[in-house]
Write a protein that holds these residues in place. Structure first.
Motif, PDB file in Angstrom:
ATOM      1  N   GLY A  65       0.779  -1.240   0.000  1.00 24.73           N
ATOM      2  CA  GLY A  65       0.000   0.000   0.000  1.00 24.73           C
ATOM      3  C   GLY A  65       0.803   1.279   0.000  1.00 24.73           C
ATOM      4  O   GLY A  65       0.236   2.370   0.063  1.00 24.73           O
ATOM      5  N   ILE A  66       2.129   1.175  -0.048  1.00 24.78           N
ATOM      6  CA  ILE A  66       2.950   2.393  -0.110  1.00 24.78           C
ATOM      7  C   ILE A  66       2.653   3.104  -1.435  1.00 24.78           C
ATOM      8  O   ILE A  66       2.708   2.488  -2.496  1.00 24.78           O
ATOM      9  N   PRO A  67       2.349   4.397  -1.405  1.00 22.51           N
ATOM     10  CA  PRO A  67       2.079   5.091  -2.663  1.00 22.51           C
ATOM     11  C   PRO A  67       3.269   5.036  -3.617  1.00 22.51           C
ATOM     12  O   PRO A  67       4.426   5.135  -3.203  1.00 22.51           O
ATOM     13  N   VAL A  68       2.933   4.875  -4.881  1.00 19.54           N
ATOM     14  CA  VAL A  68       3.954   4.857  -5.922  1.00 19.54           C
ATOM     15  C   VAL A  68       4.119   6.267  -6.476  1.00 19.54           C
ATOM     16  O   VAL A  68       3.147   7.004  -6.645  1.00 19.54           O
ATOM     17  N   GLY A  69       5.351   6.639  -6.713  1.00 15.23           N
ATOM     18  CA  GLY A  69       5.632   7.944  -7.303  1.00 15.23           C
ATOM     19  C   GLY A  69       6.307   7.780  -8.649  1.00 15.23           C
ATOM     20  O   GLY A  69       6.913   6.744  -8.933  1.00 15.23           O
ATOM     21  N   LEU A  70       6.178   8.794  -9.469  1.00  9.62           N
ATOM     22  CA  LEU A  70       6.883   8.803 -10.746  1.00  9.62           C
ATOM     23  C   LEU A  70       8.009   9.829 -10.634  1.00  9.62           C
ATOM     24  O   LEU A  70       7.758  11.032 -10.501  1.00  9.62           O
ATOM     25  N   LEU A  71       9.231   9.315 -10.620  1.00  8.53           N
ATOM     26  CA  LEU A  71      10.418  10.177 -10.518  1.00  8.53           C
ATOM     27  C   LEU A  71      10.796  10.620 -11.928  1.00  8.53           C
ATOM     28  O   LEU A  71      11.357   9.843 -12.708  1.00  8.53           O
ATOM     29  N   GLY A  72      10.465  11.844 -12.248  1.00  8.95           N
ATOM     30  CA  GLY A  72      10.683  12.336 -13.600  1.00  8.95           C
ATOM     31  C   GLY A  72      12.142  12.641 -13.884  1.00  8.95           C
ATOM     32  O   GLY A  72      12.958  12.807 -12.963  1.00  8.95           O
ATOM     33  N   GLU A  73      12.451  12.714 -15.147  1.00  7.57           N
ATOM     34  CA  GLU A  73      13.822  13.063 -15.543  1.00  7.57           C
ATOM     35  C   GLU A  73      14.193  14.448 -15.047  1.00  7.57           C
ATOM     36  O   GLU A  73      15.377  14.780 -14.925  1.00  7.57           O
ATOM     37  N   ASP A  74      13.166  15.265 -14.783  1.00  9.67           N
ATOM     38  CA  ASP A  74      13.412  16.615 -14.277  1.00  9.67           C
ATOM     39  C   ASP A  74      13.685  16.625 -12.774  1.00  9.67           C
ATOM     40  O   ASP A  74      13.900  17.685 -12.189  1.00  9.67           O
TER      41      ASP A  74
END
Lengths: 158, 199
Positions: A65-74
């Motif tokens: 249940g840990i939220p997923v994040g999107l680590l952007g190239e920025d």
């Protein structure tokens, strides 16, 4: 290196403090990460908790249940609220099969309370896990994969 | 050492002040009617969320994953807000109707927070509540302790009418959660912020 990464990580969520009146459509290319291990620092620096080194732990975290994040190239981290087609915004294990994959995603960005949120409307491509951090860090944490499993895999490889 | 440095850096980042402008509404509604039962066996509907702002979380008492982080943080956030003179009701809606009976929740709730409102119900009633709050939950397996559920873990801040104000990732520390909550609740008290609609 760690200092630069830490400073970069510290600015990621700051950048969301300038609120937009409405969400905005954006394209993001980046890695779907385990936000707990990434932000808490419990497993070491952020460079160690991305990619292949952290994949097993990240799957456990996503399943838990840990939220997923999107680590952007920025360098921005976007908390992913939902994927296209999901009814739920507050997801469970939707991302289990995508953890640590690098994807090209389109969606709506909402900056709320100093935090970036992303409602993904389309995953345009999935590049798998090109970030082979295990070459530098091994398995993070070391006990994420039971020794017996590692032994079996090594035996099969021989 | 580097972990401490990183933690400090992240804390600084997470503590960055948010802008004054109201946040953009999310493109979906969060919240709605439900018919559940509290830890004392009393039927509860969404009316139970009226009168005091709430901090709402979906999880389960036996959870050994995210709930072990989120529930203590929920409780500490509520205590920080109470110290600041902001009354907030902590609420848990279980995703495990088999084990989280009213009796089980009556025993578990005080371990989380003395004022925790713990809600359970039939599988169908809980599914309806999850649908209203757009929370996903799925049985992903069994271990020796019993079923394991994957479930959404964002906390919801609701106003004193039960309306959604904002969501809080469980990775935030209690201080940051309380700071965000105060931005909404202090503002409401002063008439500076209108409830943030979700559409």
């Amino acid at each position: 290196m760690i200092g630069r990464l830490s400073a970069a990580a510290a600015t990621m969520l700051c950048a969301a403090s300038a609120h937009a009146a409405e969400g905005e459509r954006i394209d993001v290319t980046g890695e779907l990460i385990d936000t707990w291990c990434y932000f808490s620092g419990v497993m070491g620096g952020p460079e160690a908790v991305v990619g292949t080194a952290h994949h097993t732990c990240a799957m456990w975290c996503a399943a838990g249940g840990i939220p997923v994040g999107l680590l952007g190239e920025d360098g921005e981290v976007y908390m992913v609220l939902k994927l296209d087609g999901d009814d739920a915004a507050n997801g469970g294990d939707s991302f289990l099969t995508l953890t640590n994959d690098t994807v090209e995603a389109s969606g709506m960005h909402y900056a709320r309370d100093g935090i970036n949120y992303l409602v993904v409307s389309e995953v345009r491509s999935n590049l798998g896990i090109p970030n082979e951090t295990h070459e530098d860090f091994g398995v993070i944490p070391g006990n994420a994969i039971p020794d017996a499993v590692v032994d079996d895999v090594l035996a099969e490889a021989e | 050492m580097r972990v401490r440095l990183l933690a400090a850096a992240l804390a600084a980042g997470l503590a960055a002040p948010a802008g004054a402008e109201a946040p953009p509404p999310l493109p979906f509604d969060i919240g709605g009617p439900f018919a559940l039962i509290d830890q004392h066996g009393t039927p509860r509907t969404e009316a139970a969320l009226v009168g005091t702002p709430s901090l709402l979380f979906f999880g389960y008492a036996q959870c050994q994953a995210i709930c072990t982080v989120a529930l203590p943080r929920l409780a500490e956030t509520v205590d920080l807000l109470t110290e600041a003179g902001v009354e907030v009701r902590p609420v848990l809606v279980t995703v495990d109707p088999v084990r989280d009976t009213p009796e089980a929740l009556r025993e578990a709730a005080p371990r989380v927070h003395p004022r925790l409102l713990a809600l359970t119900g039939s599988e169908a009633a809980l599914a309806a509540a999850r649908k209203a709050y757009r929370v996903e939950s799925e049985l992903i397996g069994e271990d020796i302790e019993g079923p394991l559920y994957s479930h959404g873990s964002f906390l919801y801040l609701l106003d004193d009418r039960g309306n959604f104000l904002t969501l809080l990732p469980p990775i935030l520390g209690p201080e940051r959660m309380a700071k965000i909550a105060r931005k909404y609740l202090d503002g409401r008290a002063m008439g500076q912020l209108e409830p943030v609609g979700t559409r």
